[in-house]
Design a protein around this motif. Structure first.
Motif, mmCIF file in Angstrom:
data_model
loop_
_atom_site.group_PDB
_atom_site.id
_atom_site.type_symbol
_atom_site.label_atom_id
_atom_site.label_comp_id
_atom_site.label_asym_id
_atom_site.label_seq_id
_atom_site.Cartn_x
_atom_site.Cartn_y
_atom_site.Cartn_z
ATOM 1 N N MET A 44 5.710 0.016 -3.236
ATOM 2 C CA MET A 44 4.906 -1.080 -2.704
ATOM 3 C C MET A 44 3.960 -1.628 -3.765
ATOM 4 N N SER B 62 -3.839 -1.013 3.863
ATOM 5 C CA SER B 62 -2.418 -1.308 4.057
ATOM 6 C C SER B 62 -2.233 -2.585 4.837
ATOM 7 N N TRP C 76 9.540 3.743 7.361
ATOM 8 C CA TRP C 76 8.419 3.014 6.800
ATOM 9 C C TRP C 76 7.114 3.758 7.078
ATOM 10 N N SER C 77 6.269 3.826 6.072
ATOM 11 C CA SER C 77 4.945 4.412 6.239
ATOM 12 C C SER C 77 3.971 3.308 6.633
ATOM 13 N N ARG C 78 3.445 3.377 7.831
ATOM 14 C CA ARG C 78 2.528 2.339 8.306
ATOM 15 C C ARG C 78 1.335 2.178 7.374
ATOM 16 N N HIS C 79 0.856 3.302 6.874
ATOM 17 C CA HIS C 79 -0.351 3.277 6.048
ATOM 18 C C HIS C 79 0.028 3.662 4.624
ATOM 19 N N TRP C 80 0.818 2.794 4.012
ATOM 20 C CA TRP C 80 1.406 3.058 2.710
ATOM 21 C C TRP C 80 0.390 3.029 1.577
ATOM 22 N N HIS C 81 -0.773 2.462 1.834
ATOM 23 C CA HIS C 81 -1.800 2.354 0.795
ATOM 24 C C HIS C 81 -2.712 3.585 0.854
ATOM 25 N N ALA D 172 -1.468 3.832 -3.724
ATOM 26 C CA ALA D 172 -0.450 3.200 -2.875
ATOM 27 C C ALA D 172 0.932 3.780 -3.172
ATOM 28 N N ASP D 173 1.848 3.619 -2.201
ATOM 29 C CA ASP D 173 3.246 3.968 -2.419
ATOM 30 C C ASP D 173 3.730 3.262 -3.687
ATOM 31 N N ALA E 232 10.365 2.332 1.734
ATOM 32 C CA ALA E 232 10.551 3.689 2.260
ATOM 33 C C ALA E 232 11.132 3.669 3.664
#
Length: 277
Positions: A156, A36, A24-29, A152-153, A21
């Protein structure tokens, strides 16, 4: 005694398309910083680690006369090379978020350089065998327990499932090679003790660093919930302890943990999608 590895097991590198992404999403989980960064901290160990694994196996490849093991070594090298490449991309995304990966990777790079320079190739291979067991039991758990990546994303989660599938496929390649060229249970046990220590310390260091950069290091709820997720009564790591300890048995082999049907089930996700491209 013949290896318990399925004789017709095919190990082939895949190159699925992953979209990380942007931004970026730091906290993708699922928005959870601890989950994450637990995965992030493991990921940053893979590029250098997997290049080391490839070299340790390649060193002994010309001693292998079994054509099936030769084919599986080729698959192992191809898969690990692709893993290293994808986790390099993953690391780039982490760098762009401001995490100091040079700081985090420095100790691992120095340790691998020391091992390459001062320790014999049989130790390199034993270390590879040990860490491959770590990744194999975690990979098996990811595939068996979709809740590990629930929320999660999607891209990912797909990346980690792909990695888990291929780690499961080639989990015995380095082990079978080690048994052929050396085979000492004592050395592989010692390698596992060292690998356990360093894997734990390096992962914890990465987790702490990323939480600190996020301003969450001293948030007690983050640690309470995160450690409960890892080691609580339903923690994801607790069921892995017995499989981990099996490695220390003199007659251990990775395919004593037989998850071939699980591998076949997950192959459909990646092999069918590859054929559709």
């Amino acid at each position: 005694m013949p290896s318990p590895t399925p004789p017709d097991l095919q190990i082939k590198p895949r190159q699925p398309a992953f979209t990380l992404a942007q931004p970026w999403s730091r906290h993708w989980h699922g928005g959870n910083a601890f989950k994450s960064h637990f995965f992030d901290a493991m990921s940053l160990l893979f590029p250098d680690g997997e290049r080391f694994f490839i070299d340790s196996v390649r060193h002994y490849r010309d001693q292998v006369t079994d054509p099936q093991l030769q084919k599986q070594i080729g698959g192992f090298i191809g898969q690990e090379a692709h893993h290293s490449r994808e986790h390099d991309r993953y690391s780039l995304a982490l760098r762009q978020c401001g995490y100091d990966l040079d700081y985090l990777e420095r100790r691992l790079k120095r340790r691998l350089a020391f091992v390459r320079k001062h320790l014999p190739p049989k130790v390199h291979l034993a270390s590879t065998v040990a860490v491959e067991h770590f990744t194999a039991i975690m990979a098996d758990a990811i595939l068996k327990n979709p809740q590990w990546l629930a929320g999660a994303d999607p891209d990912m989660a797909k990346l980690w499932r792909w990695h888990a599938l291929e780690e499961s496929e080639h989990k015995a390649v380095a082990f079978d090679l080690y048994q052929q060229v050396y085979g000492s249970p004592w050395l592989r046990r010692r390698a596992m003790l060292h690998s356990t220590l360093y894997f734990t310390l390096d992962t914890f260091k990465g987790l702490v660093h990323m939480l600190k950069r996020d301003g969450l290091l001293w948030n007690w709820r983050i640690w309470r919930d995160g450690l409960g997720w890892l080691w609580g009564s339903r923690g994801i790591l607790r069921p892995l302890v017995r499989a981990y300890l099996d490695f220390y048995k003199a007659d251990f082999h990775p395919w004593q943990h037989d998850n071939l049907q699980l591998i076949l089930d997950y192959r459909r996700e990646f092999d069918i999608s590859a054929e559709a491209r």
